[in-house]
Write a protein that holds these residues in place. Structure first.
Motif, PDB file in Angstrom:
ATOM      1  N   ALA A   8      -5.629   1.176  -3.023  1.00  0.00           N
ATOM      2  CA  ALA A   8      -4.373   0.430  -2.856  1.00  0.00           C
ATOM      3  C   ALA A   8      -4.586  -0.769  -1.943  1.00  0.00           C
ATOM      4  O   ALA A   8      -4.095  -1.868  -2.213  1.00  0.00           O
ATOM      5  CB  ALA A   8      -3.301   1.348  -2.282  1.00  0.00           C
ATOM      6  N   ARG A  34      -7.295   6.881  -2.603  1.00  0.00           N
ATOM      7  CA  ARG A  34      -6.062   6.196  -3.011  1.00  0.00           C
ATOM      8  C   ARG A  34      -5.704   5.101  -2.016  1.00  0.00           C
ATOM      9  O   ARG A  34      -5.319   3.997  -2.399  1.00  0.00           O
ATOM     10  CB  ARG A  34      -4.910   7.204  -3.090  1.00  0.00           C
ATOM     11  N   LEU A  35      -5.856   5.410  -0.731  1.00  0.00           N
ATOM     12  CA  LEU A  35      -5.573   4.414   0.306  1.00  0.00           C
ATOM     13  C   LEU A  35      -6.510   3.218   0.158  1.00  0.00           C
ATOM     14  O   LEU A  35      -6.067   2.061   0.177  1.00  0.00           O
ATOM     15  CB  LEU A  35      -5.734   5.047   1.696  1.00  0.00           C
ATOM     16  N   VAL A  47       0.832  -1.205   0.000  1.00  0.00           N
ATOM     17  CA  VAL A  47       0.000   0.000   0.000  1.00  0.00           C
ATOM     18  C   VAL A  47       0.870   1.261   0.000  1.00  0.00           C
ATOM     19  O   VAL A  47       0.582   2.230  -0.710  1.00  0.00           O
ATOM     20  CB  VAL A  47      -0.972   0.001   1.194  1.00  0.00           C
ATOM     21  N   SER A  89       0.045   3.547  -3.091  1.00  0.00           N
ATOM     22  CA  SER A  89      -0.779   4.730  -2.835  1.00  0.00           C
ATOM     23  C   SER A  89       0.003   6.032  -2.942  1.00  0.00           C
ATOM     24  O   SER A  89      -0.578   7.105  -3.069  1.00  0.00           O
ATOM     25  CB  SER A  89      -1.401   4.631  -1.448  1.00  0.00           C
TER      26      SER A  89
END
Lengths: 217, 276
Positions: free
Chosen positions: A134, A130-131, A106, A110
């Motif tokens: 990912a 995005r987190l 991640v 990310s």
């Protein structure tokens, strides 16, 4: 892979019950990616949540024989007062995944850098998305459930997401709800239309779109 | 059917890349993850973190100590007021904190329910267990502190004391589950619950023993299960005290019934709790 066995589901609304599924038998097969079409309020998101197991049917059974993702496209499963890394650890634990490798993946994917160790409430909505994206790519799911994934991050990140998704498509399937026919054409090989309490499968996406447009009109 | 992530795999051409896990194993790891997460949110966000858990019981004991010292009262059991109050406040706070924090658990962590394997009961029980463990740690620290001051010794009957605290935990968890379901049906229930439990502070034997209650009143007051649980805690701790009006069987029976009702209510209201 996922079998709906005589499933009914309805919601009470001020204007009477809203039927989403009515005694429906549905079978999602392994190796097939399906786009779900339906007019606004037909219950597409509810159907996706039922597939995921986040919502129970009123009657009937749903049998899952695959590791399914949570419905992607929402970032609601994060706690704002915890850091990104702490939230990752929670999700890794409930899926029985390796904490270290998830965090490494991640962090790399990310591009959040040091923000990973900041509370989520300091994130912009783009960073949160995005987190979430990912993280869903970090865990190996047999089937990804996608609810109206729209633009996440900048153009660069969007390209990266598409690549990751395409690469993942080799071993994972997708069940996707979207209003964008282009998105469904890109990620799915068939489509199904939800209407009148039934889900009707079409091998050909154009055929499904035509059926859907007849109803929408 | 429980929304477990995986069922049996039959007829899958592509072998799944993950380990198969039973529903119980999934629930176990979800519970653990929730407890670890709650530990961070509860204690990890402030400068003094865990120390805050000690502040509440110490403040209670200090207040009672001041009042009773000014009134020149002696401790009904043993010869140390602070020890007497500590053995009453800890089970009381355990009861109040578990039952009210379990009530608010789903509201505070509703976002987690978007993960299909997380059930409302996991969130509530995870909180209750963390709260129980916290109070046991607080109790141990307070007793060690009082021991260092020369007033506390090791518990007279360790197993009996453990039984008392386990009974409080079961009782308060059952009540907390019922509370959690009640709040989902009626949000103002939370205020009602606080209003009802607050006066219980004065009739649950925190600063007196059941023996000290005059007869006609006592017959009514011994109906309060919390009174029994505090008497039980003291009977387990003090070597030469055994509450004459203590009925362990009554406390256990009430706790068991509440746990059963709480679990049943959560099961019935599960879909509702998920949507709330």
């Amino acid at each position: 892979m996922i079998q709906f066995d005589r499933v009914s589901k309805a919601y009470a609304t001020p204007s009477g019950p809203k039927i989403i599924l009515d005694d429906a038998d549905i079978h999602f097969r392994r190796g097939r990616s399906v786009g779900i079409l339906g007019v606004n309020g037909a219950g597409k998101s509810t159907l996706l949540r039922m597939i995921a197991g986040a919502e129970a049917p009123d009657t009937g059974r749903i049998i899952r024989r695959a590791r399914l993702s949570w419905p992607l496209g929402f970032a609601g499963g994060f706690n704002g007062s915890l850091t990104g890394a702490e939230n990752l650890r929670f999700v890794s634990r409930i899926y029985g995944a390796d904490l270290r490798s998830i965090q490494d993946y991640v962090a790399d994917f990310s591009e959040l850098g040091n923000y990973l160790h900041m509370p989520i409430r300091t994130y912009s909505s783009g960073m949160k998305a995005r987190l979430a994206f990912a993280l869903s790519m970090a865990i190996d799911f047999d089937c990804y459930l996608v609810d109206e994934i729209t633009g996440v991050g900048d153009r660069n990140f969007q390209a990266k997401c598409r690549d990751a998704f395409r690469e993942r498509r080799g071993r994972s399937d997708v069940i996707m709800v979207s209003h964008s026919m282009a998105t469904i054409r890109e990620h799915c090989d068939s489509a199904a239309v939800l209407s009148g309490g039934k889900l009707t499968f079409h091998d050909d996406i154009d055929e499904a779109v035509a059926a859907y447009e007849r109803q929408a009109a | 059917m429980p929304p477990s992530m995986t069922g049996t795999t039959t007829g899958n051409k592509i072998p799944p890349v993950h380990r198969q896990a039973s529903a119980l194993a999934i629930q176990g790891r979800v519970l653990l993850a929730i407890m670890l997460r709650e530990t961070t949110t509860r204690f990890g966000r402030t400068r003094f973190g865990y120390a805050w858990a000690l502040v509440e019981p110490i403040a209670h004991v200090a207040t009672l100590l001041t009042i009773f010292t000014l009134l020149r009262r002696a401790a009904p059991i043993g010869n140390d007021l602070s020890l007497f109050f500590t053995t009453g406040i800890v089970p009381w706070l355990m009861f109040v904190n578990i039952s009210s924090r379990t009530m608010k658990a789903v509201d505070a962590n509703g976002a987690l329910l978007s993960y299909p394997q997380v059930l409302p009961i996991d969130i509530m029980v995870g909180r209750a267990l963390l709260e129980s463990g916290t109070m046991i740690a607080v109790f141990t620290i307070l007793l060690m502190g009082l021991g260092a001051l020369g007033s506390a010794t090791v518990p007279g009957d360790f197993l009996d004391l453990a039984g008392a605290l386990a009974c409080v935990t079961v009782f308060a968890t059952g009540l907390g589950l019922l509370n959690g379901v009640a709040v989902s049906l009626l949000p103002s229930y939370e205020k009602l619950y606080t209003a009802v439990t607050r006066p219980l502070y004065f009739v649950s034997g925190i600063f007196f023993t059941a023996d000290a209650i005059p007869s006609p009143m006592r017959e009514w007051m011994v109906l309060n299960p919390v009174l029994h649980m505090i008497e039980w805690t003291r009977s387990g701790y003090f070597q030469d005290y055994d509450g004459t009006h203590l009925d362990r069987g009554y406390a256990v029976a009430i706790a068991a019934v509440l746990l059963f009702l709480g679990l049943a209510a959560e099961r019935v209201a599960r879909d509702r709790l998920r949507r709330a």
